[in-house]
Design a protein around this motif. Structure first.
Motif, PDB file in Angstrom:
ATOM      1  N   MET A 116       0.817  -1.198   0.000  1.00  0.00           N
ATOM      2  CA  MET A 116       0.000   0.000   0.000  1.00  0.00           C
ATOM      3  C   MET A 116       0.861   1.263   0.000  1.00  0.00           C
ATOM      4  O   MET A 116       0.535   2.223  -0.677  1.00  0.00           O
ATOM      5  N   GLU A 117       1.934   1.255   0.750  1.00  0.00           N
ATOM      6  CA  GLU A 117       2.758   2.459   0.880  1.00  0.00           C
ATOM      7  C   GLU A 117       3.380   2.883  -0.447  1.00  0.00           C
ATOM      8  O   GLU A 117       3.400   4.075  -0.769  1.00  0.00           O
ATOM      9  N   ILE A 118       3.875   1.932  -1.214  1.00  0.00           N
ATOM     10  CA  ILE A 118       4.474   2.274  -2.509  1.00  0.00           C
ATOM     11  C   ILE A 118       3.398   2.781  -3.468  1.00  0.00           C
ATOM     12  O   ILE A 118       3.636   3.697  -4.263  1.00  0.00           O
ATOM     13  N   GLY A 119       2.206   2.238  -3.372  1.00  0.00           N
ATOM     14  CA  GLY A 119       1.100   2.700  -4.203  1.00  0.00           C
ATOM     15  C   GLY A 119       0.744   4.155  -3.915  1.00  0.00           C
ATOM     16  O   GLY A 119       0.526   4.943  -4.842  1.00  0.00           O
ATOM     17  N   LEU A 120       0.678   4.520  -2.646  1.00  0.00           N
ATOM     18  CA  LEU A 120       0.396   5.911  -2.282  1.00  0.00           C
ATOM     19  C   LEU A 120       1.500   6.849  -2.768  1.00  0.00           C
ATOM     20  O   LEU A 120       1.222   7.948  -3.259  1.00  0.00           O
ATOM     21  N   LEU A 121       2.732   6.407  -2.634  1.00  0.00           N
ATOM     22  CA  LEU A 121       3.854   7.226  -3.100  1.00  0.00           C
ATOM     23  C   LEU A 121       3.764   7.435  -4.611  1.00  0.00           C
ATOM     24  O   LEU A 121       3.899   8.563  -5.102  1.00  0.00           O
ATOM     25  N   ILE A 122       3.528   6.369  -5.353  1.00  0.00           N
ATOM     26  CA  ILE A 122       3.407   6.482  -6.810  1.00  0.00           C
ATOM     27  C   ILE A 122       2.252   7.401  -7.185  1.00  0.00           C
ATOM     28  O   ILE A 122       2.389   8.263  -8.060  1.00  0.00           O
ATOM     29  N   LEU A 123       1.131   7.241  -6.533  1.00  0.00           N
ATOM     30  CA  LEU A 123      -0.044   8.066  -6.825  1.00  0.00           C
ATOM     31  C   LEU A 123       0.234   9.545  -6.537  1.00  0.00           C
ATOM     32  O   LEU A 123      -0.077  10.419  -7.358  1.00  0.00           O
ATOM     33  N   ARG A 124       0.837   9.823  -5.393  1.00  0.00           N
ATOM     34  CA  ARG A 124       1.179  11.210  -5.040  1.00  0.00           C
ATOM     35  C   ARG A 124       2.141  11.814  -6.050  1.00  0.00           C
ATOM     36  O   ARG A 124       1.962  12.946  -6.512  1.00  0.00           O
ATOM     37  N   LEU A 125       3.190  11.067  -6.399  1.00  0.00           N
ATOM     38  CA  LEU A 125       4.201  11.587  -7.316  1.00  0.00           C
ATOM     39  C   LEU A 125       3.647  11.778  -8.728  1.00  0.00           C
ATOM     40  O   LEU A 125       3.976  12.764  -9.400  1.00  0.00           O
ATOM     41  N   MET A 126       2.785  10.863  -9.166  1.00  0.00           N
ATOM     42  CA  MET A 126       2.172  10.983 -10.493  1.00  0.00           C
ATOM     43  C   MET A 126       1.291  12.225 -10.556  1.00  0.00           C
ATOM     44  O   MET A 126       1.399  13.033 -11.472  1.00  0.00           O
ATOM     45  N   LEU A 127       0.424  12.395  -9.566  1.00  0.00           N
ATOM     46  CA  LEU A 127      -0.454  13.568  -9.556  1.00  0.00           C
ATOM     47  C   LEU A 127       0.374  14.848  -9.438  1.00  0.00           C
ATOM     48  O   LEU A 127       0.103  15.828 -10.136  1.00  0.00           O
ATOM     49  N   ALA A 128       1.383  14.834  -8.605  1.00  0.00           N
ATOM     50  CA  ALA A 128       2.240  16.009  -8.438  1.00  0.00           C
ATOM     51  C   ALA A 128       2.929  16.388  -9.752  1.00  0.00           C
ATOM     52  O   ALA A 128       2.972  17.566 -10.125  1.00  0.00           O
ATOM     53  N   ALA A 129       3.450  15.404 -10.452  1.00  0.00           N
ATOM     54  CA  ALA A 129       4.134  15.677 -11.725  1.00  0.00           C
ATOM     55  C   ALA A 129       3.164  16.263 -12.758  1.00  0.00           C
ATOM     56  O   ALA A 129       3.506  17.225 -13.463  1.00  0.00           O
ATOM     57  N   LEU A 130       1.974  15.698 -12.844  1.00  0.00           N
ATOM     58  CA  LEU A 130       0.999  16.200 -13.812  1.00  0.00           C
ATOM     59  C   LEU A 130       0.516  17.599 -13.451  1.00  0.00           C
ATOM     60  O   LEU A 130       0.380  18.471 -14.323  1.00  0.00           O
ATOM     61  N   LEU A 131       0.271  17.857 -12.171  1.00  0.00           N
ATOM     62  CA  LEU A 131      -0.136  19.201 -11.744  1.00  0.00           C
ATOM     63  C   LEU A 131       0.975  20.221 -12.005  1.00  0.00           C
ATOM     64  O   LEU A 131       0.713  21.336 -12.450  1.00  0.00           O
ATOM     65  N   ALA A 132       2.205  19.829 -11.731  1.00  0.00           N
ATOM     66  CA  ALA A 132       3.333  20.728 -11.986  1.00  0.00           C
ATOM     67  C   ALA A 132       3.441  21.037 -13.476  1.00  0.00           C
ATOM     68  O   ALA A 132       3.692  22.187 -13.860  1.00  0.00           O
ATOM     69  N   GLY A 133       3.240  20.029 -14.310  1.00  0.00           N
ATOM     70  CA  GLY A 133       3.263  20.260 -15.753  1.00  0.00           C
ATOM     71  C   GLY A 133       2.206  21.255 -16.187  1.00  0.00           C
ATOM     72  O   GLY A 133       2.475  22.168 -16.972  1.00  0.00           O
ATOM     73  N   HIS A 134       0.989  21.107 -15.670  1.00  0.00           N
ATOM     74  CA  HIS A 134      -0.076  22.057 -15.993  1.00  0.00           C
ATOM     75  C   HIS A 134       0.277  23.462 -15.513  1.00  0.00           C
ATOM     76  O   HIS A 134       0.020  24.445 -16.213  1.00  0.00           O
ATOM     77  N   ALA A 135       0.848  23.545 -14.329  1.00  0.00           N
ATOM     78  CA  ALA A 135       1.243  24.847 -13.789  1.00  0.00           C
ATOM     79  C   ALA A 135       2.293  25.509 -14.675  1.00  0.00           C
ATOM     80  O   ALA A 135       2.195  26.702 -14.994  1.00  0.00           O
ATOM     81  N   LEU A 136       3.280  24.740 -15.094  1.00  0.00           N
ATOM     82  CA  LEU A 136       4.356  25.299 -15.909  1.00  0.00           C
ATOM     83  C   LEU A 136       3.883  25.659 -17.314  1.00  0.00           C
ATOM     84  O   LEU A 136       4.436  26.566 -17.943  1.00  0.00           O
ATOM     85  N   GLN A 137       2.852  24.985 -17.812  1.00  0.00           N
ATOM     86  CA  GLN A 137       2.246  25.390 -19.084  1.00  0.00           C
ATOM     87  C   GLN A 137       1.662  26.798 -18.946  1.00  0.00           C
ATOM     88  O   GLN A 137       1.837  27.637 -19.830  1.00  0.00           O
ATOM     89  N   LYS A 138       0.954  27.025 -17.861  1.00  0.00           N
ATOM     90  CA  LYS A 138       0.318  28.328 -17.638  1.00  0.00           C
ATOM     91  C   LYS A 138       1.342  29.413 -17.328  1.00  0.00           C
ATOM     92  O   LYS A 138       1.279  30.512 -17.865  1.00  0.00           O
ATOM     93  N   LEU A 139       2.242  29.116 -16.429  1.00  0.00           N
ATOM     94  CA  LEU A 139       3.146  30.143 -15.910  1.00  0.00           C
ATOM     95  C   LEU A 139       4.291  30.478 -16.868  1.00  0.00           C
ATOM     96  O   LEU A 139       4.654  31.646 -17.007  1.00  0.00           O
ATOM     97  N   LEU A 140       4.859  29.460 -17.512  1.00  0.00           N
ATOM     98  CA  LEU A 140       6.069  29.667 -18.309  1.00  0.00           C
ATOM     99  C   LEU A 140       5.935  29.270 -19.771  1.00  0.00           C
ATOM    100  O   LEU A 140       6.874  29.443 -20.542  1.00  0.00           O
ATOM    101  N   GLY A 141       4.798  28.689 -20.141  1.00  0.00           N
ATOM    102  CA  GLY A 141       4.622  28.261 -21.520  1.00  0.00           C
ATOM    103  C   GLY A 141       5.351  26.966 -21.851  1.00  0.00           C
ATOM    104  O   GLY A 141       5.466  26.600 -23.021  1.00  0.00           O
ATOM    105  N   TRP A 142       5.829  26.250 -20.845  1.00  0.00           N
ATOM    106  CA  TRP A 142       6.518  24.983 -21.078  1.00  0.00           C
ATOM    107  C   TRP A 142       5.528  23.913 -21.511  1.00  0.00           C
ATOM    108  O   TRP A 142       4.317  24.041 -21.305  1.00  0.00           O
ATOM    109  N   PHE A 143       6.020  22.833 -22.087  1.00  0.00           N
ATOM    110  CA  PHE A 143       5.218  21.670 -22.481  1.00  0.00           C
ATOM    111  C   PHE A 143       4.070  22.081 -23.405  1.00  0.00           C
ATOM    112  O   PHE A 143       2.941  21.638 -23.245  1.00  0.00           O
ATOM    113  N   HIS A 144       4.374  22.942 -24.351  1.00  0.00           N
ATOM    114  CA  HIS A 144       3.399  23.422 -25.340  1.00  0.00           C
ATOM    115  C   HIS A 144       2.289  24.248 -24.719  1.00  0.00           C
ATOM    116  O   HIS A 144       1.195  24.330 -25.275  1.00  0.00           O
ATOM    117  N   GLY A 145       2.557  24.845 -23.576  1.00  0.00           N
ATOM    118  CA  GLY A 145       1.556  25.687 -22.923  1.00  0.00           C
ATOM    119  C   GLY A 145       1.571  27.093 -23.486  1.00  0.00           C
ATOM    120  O   GLY A 145       2.455  27.476 -24.244  1.00  0.00           O
TER     121      GLY A 145
END
Length: 170
Positions: A1-30
């Motif tokens: 269970m612990e590794i699953g929570l870590l993976i889930l947290r890190l996956m969501l964090a990475a995707l949210l950060a990507g969306h943020a950087l699209q808006k803020l800096l135009g990265w990742f085709h934003g």
């Protein structure tokens, strides 16, 4: 269970950060703040650039907190509230992303709330600092309530602005 929570947290964090950087800096085709500001203004989120910046900073803050597992209920509320607003602009298109719907923000928001209910797990700063104190149904319910209420407030404001209904300044 612990590794699953870590993976889930890190996956969501990475995707949210990507969306943020699209808006803020135009990265990742934003679009960056200038283009996203125009889009946000068209959605009724005015002033557009400021609202795009608030959305981007909110996503980046939630991503950072989720990645390290610190103040997880707060991070989840921020992520889910931001996704509530993001999904609100696509409600008329239905749920499916293939039709321009709100599927993606719905999934991200619900994953964030699920993490708030389960807690961040053993491999987190929450565990190191607070033990299990932030892992409970009460914290999950509080995060969900904050997300829905804050998201509803922002989405409603945008709808009023879009419709041209006068707003009270006080």
């Amino acid at each position: 269970m612990e590794i699953g929570l870590l993976i889930l947290r890190l996956m969501l964090a990475a995707l949210l950060a990507g969306h943020a950087l699209q808006k803020l800096l135009g990265w990742f085709h934003g679009g960056g703040l200038v283009k996203m500001g125009t889009v946000f203004a068209a959605w009724g989120h005015r002033p557009g650039q400021m609202m795009a910046a608030i959305a981007g900073v909110s996503e980046l803050l939630a991503a950072t907190l989720l990645a390290v597992g610190f103040l997880t209920p707060l991070a989840s509320a921020i992520a889910a509230g931001t996704m509530f607003v993001a999904g609100s602009v696509s409600v008329s298109k239905g749920v499916w992303a293939t039709q321009g719907g709100y599927e993606l923000p719905l999934v991200y928001g619900l994953v964030a709330i699920a993490i708030a209910f389960t807690g961040s797990g053993r491999w987190s700063l929450d565990n190191a600092v607070f033990g299990g104190a932030l892992s409970s149904a009460g914290w999950g319910a509080a995060a969900a309530a904050v997300a829905v209420l804050s998201g509803l407030a922002v989405a409603t404001r945008a709808r009023i602005v879009r419709s041209g209904t006068p707003q009270s300044v006080s």
